[in-house]
Write a protein that holds these residues in place. Sequence first.
Motif, mmCIF file in Angstrom:
data_model
loop_
_atom_site.group_PDB
_atom_site.id
_atom_site.type_symbol
_atom_site.label_atom_id
_atom_site.label_comp_id
_atom_site.label_asym_id
_atom_site.label_seq_id
_atom_site.Cartn_x
_atom_site.Cartn_y
_atom_site.Cartn_z
ATOM 1 N N ASN A 91 -18.407 -48.624 14.883
ATOM 2 C CA ASN A 91 -17.112 -49.169 15.294
ATOM 3 C C ASN A 91 -16.561 -50.067 14.195
ATOM 4 O O ASN A 91 -17.255 -50.415 13.245
ATOM 5 C CB ASN A 91 -17.202 -49.911 16.625
ATOM 6 N N SER A 92 -15.291 -50.417 14.344
ATOM 7 C CA SER A 92 -14.594 -51.302 13.422
ATOM 8 C C SER A 92 -13.817 -52.316 14.251
ATOM 9 O O SER A 92 -13.586 -52.103 15.442
ATOM 10 C CB SER A 92 -13.624 -50.487 12.558
ATOM 11 N N ASP A 93 -13.406 -53.414 13.637
ATOM 12 C CA ASP A 93 -12.592 -54.388 14.361
ATOM 13 C C ASP A 93 -11.095 -54.106 14.241
ATOM 14 O O ASP A 93 -10.271 -54.866 14.718
ATOM 15 C CB ASP A 93 -12.910 -55.819 13.904
ATOM 16 N N THR A 94 -10.742 -52.964 13.600
ATOM 17 C CA THR A 94 -9.346 -52.594 13.378
ATOM 18 C C THR A 94 -9.153 -51.127 13.752
ATOM 19 O O THR A 94 -9.960 -50.277 13.363
ATOM 20 C CB THR A 94 -8.966 -52.805 11.893
ATOM 21 N N ASN A 95 -8.087 -50.827 14.492
ATOM 22 C CA ASN A 95 -7.820 -49.453 14.909
ATOM 23 C C ASN A 95 -7.681 -48.502 13.725
ATOM 24 O O ASN A 95 -7.065 -48.846 12.708
ATOM 25 C CB ASN A 95 -6.545 -49.384 15.757
ATOM 26 N N SER A 96 -8.244 -47.313 13.865
ATOM 27 C CA SER A 96 -8.086 -46.208 12.905
ATOM 28 C C SER A 96 -8.274 -46.650 11.460
ATOM 29 O O SER A 96 -7.449 -46.355 10.592
ATOM 30 C CB SER A 96 -6.706 -45.564 13.078
ATOM 31 N N SER A 97 -9.377 -47.351 11.173
ATOM 32 C CA SER A 97 -9.538 -47.965 9.862
ATOM 33 C C SER A 97 -10.773 -47.524 9.086
ATOM 34 O O SER A 97 -10.960 -47.944 7.949
ATOM 35 C CB SER A 97 -9.617 -49.484 10.036
ATOM 36 N N LEU A 98 -11.623 -46.686 9.681
ATOM 37 C CA LEU A 98 -12.924 -46.424 9.082
ATOM 38 C C LEU A 98 -13.254 -44.938 9.101
ATOM 39 O O LEU A 98 -13.175 -44.293 10.142
ATOM 40 C CB LEU A 98 -13.994 -47.199 9.861
ATOM 41 N N ASP A 99 -13.619 -44.403 7.928
ATOM 42 C CA ASP A 99 -14.154 -43.044 7.836
ATOM 43 C C ASP A 99 -15.667 -43.146 7.636
ATOM 44 O O ASP A 99 -16.147 -44.025 6.906
ATOM 45 C CB ASP A 99 -13.537 -42.283 6.664
ATOM 46 N N VAL A 100 -16.402 -42.236 8.287
ATOM 47 C CA VAL A 100 -17.866 -42.283 8.275
ATOM 48 C C VAL A 100 -18.418 -40.941 7.810
ATOM 49 O O VAL A 100 -17.959 -39.889 8.256
ATOM 50 C CB VAL A 100 -18.413 -42.581 9.694
ATOM 51 N N ALA A 101 -19.412 -40.987 6.911
ATOM 52 C CA ALA A 101 -20.158 -39.794 6.502
ATOM 53 C C ALA A 101 -21.642 -40.100 6.676
ATOM 54 O O ALA A 101 -22.145 -41.090 6.152
ATOM 55 C CB ALA A 101 -19.849 -39.423 5.063
ATOM 56 N N LEU A 102 -22.314 -39.261 7.430
ATOM 57 C CA LEU A 102 -23.728 -39.443 7.767
ATOM 58 C C LEU A 102 -24.501 -38.238 7.241
ATOM 59 O O LEU A 102 -24.207 -37.095 7.599
ATOM 60 C CB LEU A 102 -23.871 -39.547 9.287
#
Length: 109
Positions: A91-102
């Motif tokens: 999760n992030s503290d800002t809407n629509s702000s983080l892309d994740v690669a696992l």
Amino acid sequence: MANNFKLKTKASVGVTTENIYVTPSNATTTIIGITLCNTSGSGINVGVGITRASSDDVSILKNVPIPQGSTLEFMQGNKLTMEGTDTLTVNSDTNSSLDVALTILEQTP
């Protein structure tokens, strides 16, 4: 035993905790790397956790800052093992702000 390397991605993660990957019930998964990219116009704070069926949930990152336009790769040679039905969440503290690669190694019988 089948060993499969996989890449799981999720774009535009925000304040709602997102399931990035759920280990199949008959598998064991090794997390090789997690890359988090701040796509917003300002700094953000992020969290990464593992949810377990045993209710022994843990945070592996909590409120970690990522500056505007920066990327955080935090596994750097460490590995985590997830068992059947364990879930990696972000999760992030800002809407629509983080892309994740696992990047993972999934092992099934």
